[in-house]
Scaffold this active site. Sequence first.
Site, PDB file in Angstrom:
ATOM      1  N   LYS A 169      40.089  -2.901   6.934  1.00 28.04           N
ATOM      2  CA  LYS A 169      41.223  -3.110   6.018  1.00 28.04           C
ATOM      3  C   LYS A 169      42.507  -2.750   6.756  1.00 28.04           C
ATOM      4  O   LYS A 169      42.751  -1.595   7.066  1.00 28.04           O
ATOM      5  CB  LYS A 169      41.099  -2.251   4.755  1.00 28.04           C
ATOM      6  N   GLU A 244      41.585  10.523  11.311  1.00 28.17           N
ATOM      7  CA  GLU A 244      42.684  10.838  12.241  1.00 28.17           C
ATOM      8  C   GLU A 244      43.942  10.880  11.391  1.00 28.17           C
ATOM      9  O   GLU A 244      44.448   9.858  10.952  1.00 28.17           O
ATOM     10  CB  GLU A 244      42.746   9.761  13.325  1.00 28.17           C
TER      11      GLU A 244
END
Length: 476
Positions: A169, A244
């Site tokens: 996505k 992250e």
Amino acid sequence: MDMLINGTAAPAADETWIEVTNPATGECIDRVPRGSKEEVNAAVEAADAAFGEWSKKTTRDRGLILYRAAELIRRDHKALAALLTREQGKPIRESTDEVRGCANIFEYYASIAGLPAGETVTLGKAGDCLVTRVPLGVCAAIIPWNMPVLIMGWKVGPAILAGNTLVLKPASTTPLTNLRIAGLMQEAGLPQGVLNVVTGPGETTGAALVQHPRVKKISFTGDCATGHRIREMTKDHLKVLTLELGGSDPMIVMADADIPKAIEGALRGRFYNAGQICTAVKRLYLHEKIAEEFMRLLTAKAESLTVGNGLSPGTDMGPLNSAEQLGRINSVVSETIGRDEGVIRTGGYPLTGSGYSKGFFYKPTLITDVAPDAALLTNEIFGPVLPVVTVPDLGAAIREANRSKYGLGASVWTKDISTVKRVYDEVNAGIIWVNRHLIVPPEVPFGGTNESGVGRENGSKALDSYTQSKTMYLGW
Ligand code: NDP
């Protein structure tokens, strides 16, 4: 521009689209579908169906496709870089670096096909064990808008080399180059269903993807709060998470540093990509002996940067990616000054008027005399604003550097090896650069500690995170 599900273009389920805006002009340049839950399901099903065949291929065969994809990215690098600049805003030179960086990552993973190696364990009379690494299944990659092409490479390269299939996505403001590269991967021979791209808002499309029961691993890069939401949303499923979540990297400059080199490091470290990088220099700590001269030179350099449309030759820094980002940066600077928590050395305002019209431009900004608890130092500031703090010695620099909830990267600029060793040992971060900042080649593991996230991307170790061990116990 459409989603790619099962390798073929899928029509939007309804007439609702997301417009993609050029941040330099405010103009709509394209639109992508707002992917529904059904489209997420279709993408996961396509990935699931492709998994059996794909996972049985040799890693060499999978690596060859990555290698061909890298060739096609290089063939089309000019068009890809121009598209990236139009949707993201960065100067064309930086887009070109990023597109080539993605090709480098694919080539790197193609070159280490064969890893991750398994192991054998000998147990004497009790038998022998053969331990292999097997892929996880369907993985999800959620991409941010700041470095969408590089981060696509970081996630797609190891995931598919290891034999997984993937649903990606993109960020809603930068889906176009990701879609174009997914198309090139098909052209390179990637079988249908191995890589599927679903566009749509994070809150709905992204949330449906991360919660899908057949998604085994989620690799997410973005905001800390979103990372926590993903963790919360998946708490009832046992999914592998790589998160992250950004950083607030300190750069420490000692009195013995090569000052011109450190000034270039600070300039590039903060203003590359208009400061919208997780490992950008977000806090600058200067030894008091060199602080005044350093700031005089750095200010002159920052003031000489040409801010403009990334497509114009000679642009050093483009716009911020969206009106929201510009608003966030403008607010944090105004609030800092309003609360008397810092002094503007240069910049401190959005750029308007001739050449800037409807774009999201902000003047490169340096702020000194920053209060220790100011948001500029405690939050991740994702834009071209650098807070600067003067420190009396290394101990104070390390203490200040560690006064952050993040722990992604840090740099020290010095010629003294004992200073290097002390910073390496004492500063909380996943990577410590010495006389450098920002650079993360494909071979180097990347990821942080604390609120910067969990897991590592890049390098051969990233392959481990897309596999699990499986053991055959031979009881002779
Ligand atoms: P987000 O974390 O919201 O966006 C990153 C990606 O996650 C996008 O693809 C987004 O989709 C998607 N997403 C958002 N919400 C969800 C959800 N609930 N479930 C699944 N996916 C989701 O970052 P923002 O774009 O809002 O940026 C905000 C701040 O985050 C920045 O100012 C910066 O401080 C930080 N940031 C840090 C990055 C880094 O690399 N460290 C990268 C990007 C942002 P969509 O685009 O549709 O919202």
